[in-house]
Structures are given as structure tokens and as C-alpha cells.
Design a protein around this motif. Sequence first.
Motif, short mmCIF file in Angstrom:
data_model
loop_
_atom_site.label_atom_id
_atom_site.label_comp_id
_atom_site.label_asym_id
_atom_site.label_seq_id
_atom_site.Cartn_x
_atom_site.Cartn_y
_atom_site.Cartn_z
N GLU A 43 0.75 -1.03 -0.23
CA GLU A 43 -0.08 -0.06 -0.09
C GLU A 43 0.90 1.29 0.23
O GLU A 43 0.48 2.09 -0.89
CB GLU A 43 -0.94 0.01 1.35
N GLN A 78 3.98 1.49 -0.98
CA GLN A 78 4.67 1.53 -2.35
C GLN A 78 3.68 1.93 -3.46
O GLN A 78 3.87 3.15 -4.17
CB GLN A 78 5.12 0.14 -2.97
N GLU A 79 2.37 1.64 -3.31
CA GLU A 79 1.30 2.38 -4.33
C GLU A 79 1.15 3.70 -4.24
O GLU A 79 0.90 4.42 -4.91
CB GLU A 79 0.02 1.34 -4.02
N LEU A 80 1.30 4.20 -2.72
CA LEU A 80 0.74 5.34 -2.50
C LEU A 80 2.02 6.30 -2.63
O LEU A 80 2.01 7.44 -1.82
CB LEU A 80 0.09 5.81 -1.30
N THR A 81 3.22 5.86 -2.89
CA THR A 81 4.29 6.52 -3.13
C THR A 81 4.37 7.08 -4.65
O THR A 81 4.64 6.28 -5.42
CB THR A 81 5.69 5.77 -2.78
N ILE A 82 4.41 8.59 -4.66
CA ILE A 82 4.38 9.18 -5.86
C ILE A 82 5.67 9.46 -6.34
O ILE A 82 6.42 10.19 -5.80
CB ILE A 82 3.51 10.21 -5.90
#
Lengths: 197, 82
Positions: free
Chosen positions: A191, A193-197
Motif C-alpha cells: 500500500e 509503495q502504491e501510494l508513493t508518487i
Amino acid sequence: MKALGRDSVASIVRIGLNVVWGVLWFLAICLGLAAVCYGAFLILSATGAIGSDVLTGDNHLRINGENVGFGDIAGYTWPVLVPAFLIGAVAIGGSLMIVWRLRRLFDSFSSGEPFRKENANHLRAIWMTMLGIEISRYVLLGLTGVLMAATHSTFAESADFEVRIDFSTWGSILILIVLAEVFREGARLKEEQELTI
Amino acid sequence: MAIRVTLDRILLDRRMSLTDLSDKVGVTLANLSILKTGKAKAIRFSTLNALCRVLECQPGEILSYEPSADDALEEAGDQAAE
């Protein structure tokens, strides 16, 4: 052959789990029917409602020319059978829950996304169910012993009590506890990683 | 989280849409939307660099710190530990 995703080992296991799911439901229905029949049998024999053509004069059933008491057919009296039904119900009910959770897990594995928060919750529910089954097994076996001792005067003297600890089950529970935490951490990292922009 | 992303204000100042920014920075519209709405957990230096380059601003203009109730609790915990 790959472990996760489409046409993987996980998708084959998922098919196997669907079969087990069906078998477990069949067993649950059989157990339910057996419990209902046994309950009706006990009530009918207790109230004397079973006809005299089935029973001999002293409340005994004639099997192969032998008079057998309703209470002790093949030695399985109600203090054994009632806890046995309960153990069966807990085991089958627990197994249904575990297999349902496993099916959901393998659905997710087959889609190629193992690290989800729901999967960690499924694993947690599985180890808690296994723990519940194992503890209830000890409790119900103890209950059988207590009931047998209470209803059979000779049982308490001759009974040889032995507590067997199933290390493989306890080991599996410990492994599942660790796995559940690994999946929880994996889901958190994914999560993040997915929310690291 | 106490870090606020003020991307919408800068975009308004620059009269630029999120789609334009997405094209120029090379970050998907979905990810920029996550960043703009404050749902992002972290931002890469490379993304911050690209945003500053395109928007011609400093990182401090995109990000600001506003203490939240969690931070106050954490600070109180730190002081208690000392």
C-alpha cells in the motif's frame, strides 16, 4: 509452472479446495441428519413411543437374534455419541470456515495479488479457527470422560486417561500466526509503495 | 498526516490543469490526483524535482507542515519518555 497468477499452482489448488468445500458440505449434512435421527431415537426410546414390534419386551432391540439395549448399541452410549457429534460439528464447521477462507485466499493468489489486507485477515481467522477447534477438542474429550464417569460406574475405575498434544496442529497454528503477520506487513508495504508518487 | 500538499493552489496560480501537469511531469493523472488529495504516503525526490521544474517553484511551496492531533500526542509521548 508458476506459483501465483492464472494457470498457476494456486489456480489448481483452488479447484481442489472447491471439491473439498463440496465434500465438507456433504459431511455437514450427513452429520446433521445423523444427529437429528439420533436425537429422535433417544426421545422416542425414552418416551416409549417406539412400537412393540420393533422392541422386545424389556426396551431392547433385536439385532441378529441378540437383544441389544437402546442405550448401549455397540457400546456407543449417549455420553460418547453426544460429545462425538459436538466434536464432529466443531471440526466440520471449523473446516468449512477454514476452507472458505482458503478459497478466498487462493482466489486472490490466482489473480496474482497475494499481499492484500484481506488476506492477512483470512490467515488470522484461519489460525484462530484452528486454535478454537483444537481447544474445543480437548474440552469435548474431557466432557466425554466426565459424562462416561458419571453414567458408567465401572468406567471411572477402569478408564485410562491420556492427554495427547498434536504438535503438528500447534506447529501449523504458530506458522499461520507468523504468516498472517508477514502478509499484514506485506500488504502495508504494498500500500505504501502504491501510494508513493 | 501533518504534511499538506498545496498542489491545487500552485496549479491555480499557474493556471495549469492537472492533466497538463501530468503530461509535462510524466506522472499519471491518477497518481497526481492521489498527491493532490493528500492520500499519498510518500513522494520521490525525482517526482518532487520534476514538479518543481515544471511549476518553477521550491519544494516548500508544494509541501507545508501543519501539526495534527497525532503529532501533539507523539510529542507528548516523547516528552514523557524523556
